[in-house]
Design an enzyme around this catalytic site. Structure first.
Site, mmCIF file in Angstrom:
data_model
loop_
_atom_site.group_PDB
_atom_site.id
_atom_site.type_symbol
_atom_site.label_atom_id
_atom_site.label_comp_id
_atom_site.label_asym_id
_atom_site.label_seq_id
_atom_site.Cartn_x
_atom_site.Cartn_y
_atom_site.Cartn_z
ATOM 1 N N HIS A 3 -0.276 -12.071 1.286
ATOM 2 C CA HIS A 3 -1.287 -11.214 0.672
ATOM 3 C C HIS A 3 -1.965 -11.887 -0.518
ATOM 4 O O HIS A 3 -3.180 -11.756 -0.707
ATOM 5 C CB HIS A 3 -0.629 -9.903 0.245
ATOM 6 C CG HIS A 3 -1.566 -8.754 0.137
ATOM 7 N ND1 HIS A 3 -1.130 -7.452 0.059
ATOM 8 C CD2 HIS A 3 -2.917 -8.669 0.088
ATOM 9 C CE1 HIS A 3 -2.170 -6.641 -0.024
ATOM 10 N NE2 HIS A 3 -3.251 -7.356 -0.018
ATOM 11 N N SER B 297 -13.213 -5.263 2.294
ATOM 12 C CA SER B 297 -14.294 -4.686 1.479
ATOM 13 C C SER B 297 -15.659 -5.185 1.938
ATOM 14 O O SER B 297 -16.489 -5.590 1.112
ATOM 15 C CB SER B 297 -14.078 -4.994 -0.006
ATOM 16 O OG SER B 297 -12.916 -4.379 -0.495
ATOM 17 N N PRO B 298 -15.952 -5.155 3.247
ATOM 18 C CA PRO B 298 -17.251 -5.636 3.722
ATOM 19 C C PRO B 298 -18.402 -4.720 3.311
ATOM 20 O O PRO B 298 -19.571 -5.096 3.473
ATOM 21 C CB PRO B 298 -17.079 -5.660 5.243
ATOM 22 C CG PRO B 298 -16.076 -4.584 5.509
ATOM 23 C CD PRO B 298 -15.109 -4.662 4.362
ATOM 24 N N LEU B 299 -18.064 -3.545 2.770
ATOM 25 C CA LEU B 299 -19.086 -2.616 2.272
ATOM 26 C C LEU B 299 -19.045 -2.523 0.745
ATOM 27 O O LEU B 299 -19.467 -1.519 0.165
ATOM 28 C CB LEU B 299 -18.889 -1.233 2.900
ATOM 29 C CG LEU B 299 -19.109 -1.197 4.415
ATOM 30 C CD1 LEU B 299 -18.685 0.129 5.012
ATOM 31 C CD2 LEU B 299 -20.571 -1.484 4.744
ATOM 32 N N GLY B 300 -18.537 -3.591 0.114
ATOM 33 C CA GLY B 300 -18.517 -3.608 -1.348
ATOM 34 C C GLY B 300 -17.732 -2.461 -1.943
ATOM 35 O O GLY B 300 -18.146 -1.849 -2.916
ATOM 36 N N ARG B 301 -16.557 -2.170 -1.364
ATOM 37 C CA ARG B 301 -15.723 -1.039 -1.775
ATOM 38 C C ARG B 301 -16.497 0.286 -1.694
ATOM 39 O O ARG B 301 -16.321 1.174 -2.511
ATOM 40 C CB ARG B 301 -15.139 -1.256 -3.173
ATOM 41 C CG ARG B 301 -14.157 -2.379 -3.209
ATOM 42 C CD ARG B 301 -13.417 -2.514 -4.513
ATOM 43 N NE ARG B 301 -12.360 -3.508 -4.341
ATOM 44 C CZ ARG B 301 -12.559 -4.831 -4.343
ATOM 45 N NH1 ARG B 301 -13.767 -5.294 -4.564
ATOM 46 N NH2 ARG B 301 -11.575 -5.668 -4.154
ATOM 47 N N GLY B 302 -17.332 0.385 -0.692
ATOM 48 C CA GLY B 302 -18.061 1.623 -0.453
ATOM 49 C C GLY B 302 -19.418 1.689 -1.110
ATOM 50 O O GLY B 302 -20.229 2.565 -0.758
ATOM 51 N N TYR C 206 0.840 -1.193 0.000
ATOM 52 C CA TYR C 206 0.000 0.000 0.000
ATOM 53 C C TYR C 206 0.876 1.245 0.000
ATOM 54 O O TYR C 206 1.604 1.503 0.948
ATOM 55 C CB TYR C 206 -0.917 0.027 1.222
ATOM 56 C CG TYR C 206 -1.860 -1.138 1.352
ATOM 57 C CD1 TYR C 206 -2.246 -1.893 0.249
ATOM 58 C CD2 TYR C 206 -2.377 -1.504 2.593
ATOM 59 C CE1 TYR C 206 -3.115 -2.978 0.384
ATOM 60 C CE2 TYR C 206 -3.246 -2.568 2.734
ATOM 61 C CZ TYR C 206 -3.606 -3.306 1.635
ATOM 62 O OH TYR C 206 -4.464 -4.362 1.778
#
Length: 335
Positions: free
Chosen positions: A131, A210-215, A63
């Site tokens: 990773h 990404s538990p929010l679907g990448r936002g 990152y």
């Protein structure tokens, strides 16, 4: 909606258990991929997270590259004892950002860990992930090198990311794997078929990224074309954010929003509560670089969903209704 006690914890893994905050914080976007980096805002968000009991911090050497570990290290310098720190190796990049490839060679594992510890300014990390799986190197060799890091005291627990069931089983035979980090949300549920049952058979925790679907599941992206500039989601690499797929997926978010209104919460909080409801061995790490979104995410811990609530969400967002692959190029995913 019921309120749970503050500073909740969950335990990842049974053979090599690691207790962490029930909600983690993904730090990637503070340095790259999602808009313009803002180090000061990122450090402020990490400090606020610790104040709120979100002490499980996730970073990786790639990152930035390399800059996110330094940012996290600066943020926790005087609060190290509060933190469960996770970082990753395997996506090899050069300082200018050039992607070299996936690397799981034992000599690279050892060097990558030493370099990460130096950037983070710590003598160990609680959780060290591969990773991405290097399919040119037997997983036994990679995990064997990771095991050496545990024996040396540089790493407390081992993890894998985006690994197949076969890889997980073989890795776990070399050294107990504490957690698998992989994408999991209302929009990405394929791991329920084979991976999640295996994790529970072996006693491995799940860390959904990404538990929010990448936002997208936050409901803040309300129209096609809103993403622009340095945001990677605006590129063809993320098919779910493109064209007809985006339109179809936003319609699913509208269904989540309608259910969220019934719970007097935001769509993102409800979507995150759904992930949290999948088991006490599940610790999502929603990423953000802004305090207000962090605080909104923490609010999901105050939602206690019934079985009927979970079923209603899954009916509102059927697995087959989500349009587009997670990545345009899925070759780096071990399947």
């Amino acid at each position: 909606m019921t309120t749970n006690p503050d500073h909740q914890t969950r335990t990842l893994g049974t053979a090599s258990p690691l207790t962490v905050s029930a909600l983690g914080l993904g730090c990637m976007g503070m340095s790259e991929f999602y808009g313009t980096p803002d180090e000061a805002a990122g450090i402020g968000t990490i400090h606020r997270a610790l104040d709120l009991g979100v002490t499980f911090l996730d970073t990786a050497d790639m990152y930035g590259p390399f800059t996110n570990e330094r940012l996290v290290g600066r943020a926790i310098a005087d609060r190290r004892d509060e933190v469960q720190l996770a970082t990753k190796f395997g996506n090899e990049r050069l300082p200018d950002g050039t992607r070299v490839g996936i690397n799981g060679r034992p000599d690279y594992v050892r060097k990558a860990c030493d370099d990460s510890l130096q950037r983070l300014g710590v003598d160990h990390v609680e959780l060290y992930y591969q990773h991405r799986v290097d399919r040119s190197v037997p997983i036994e060799e990679t995990v064997g090198a990771m095991k050496e890091l545990v024996e040396a005291g540089k790493v407390r627990h081992l993890g894998l990311s985006e690994a197949s069931a076969e890889t997980i089983r073989r890795a776990h035979a070399v050294h107990p794997i504490t957690a698998l980090q992989t994408e999991y949300s209302l929009f990405t549920r394929d791991l329920e078929d084979e991976i999640l049952p295996l994790l529970r058979e072996l006693g491995i925790g799940l860390v959904p990224y990404s538990p929010l679907g990448r936002g997208m599941l936050t409901g803040t992206l309300t129209e096609p074309g809103r993403l622009a500039g340095p945001d990677a989601r605006a590129t063809a690499y993320f098919p779910r954010f493109q064209g007809a797929a985006l339109t179809a997926n936003l319609a699913l978010v509208d269904r989540v929003r309608a259910l969220a209104d019934e719970h007097a919460c935001t769509p993102g909080q409800l979507a995150l509560a759904w992930v949290l409801a999948q088991g006490d061995d599940v610790v999502p790490i929603p990423g953000t670089k802004r305090v207000r979104y962090l605080e909104e995410n923490v609010g999901a811990l105050a939602l206690e969903l019934t079985d009927d609530d979970v079923a209603a969400l899954q009916e509102a967002v059927p697995r087959s209704a989500v349009q587009g692959e997670r990545y345009a190029d899925m070759s780096h995913i071990d399947r």
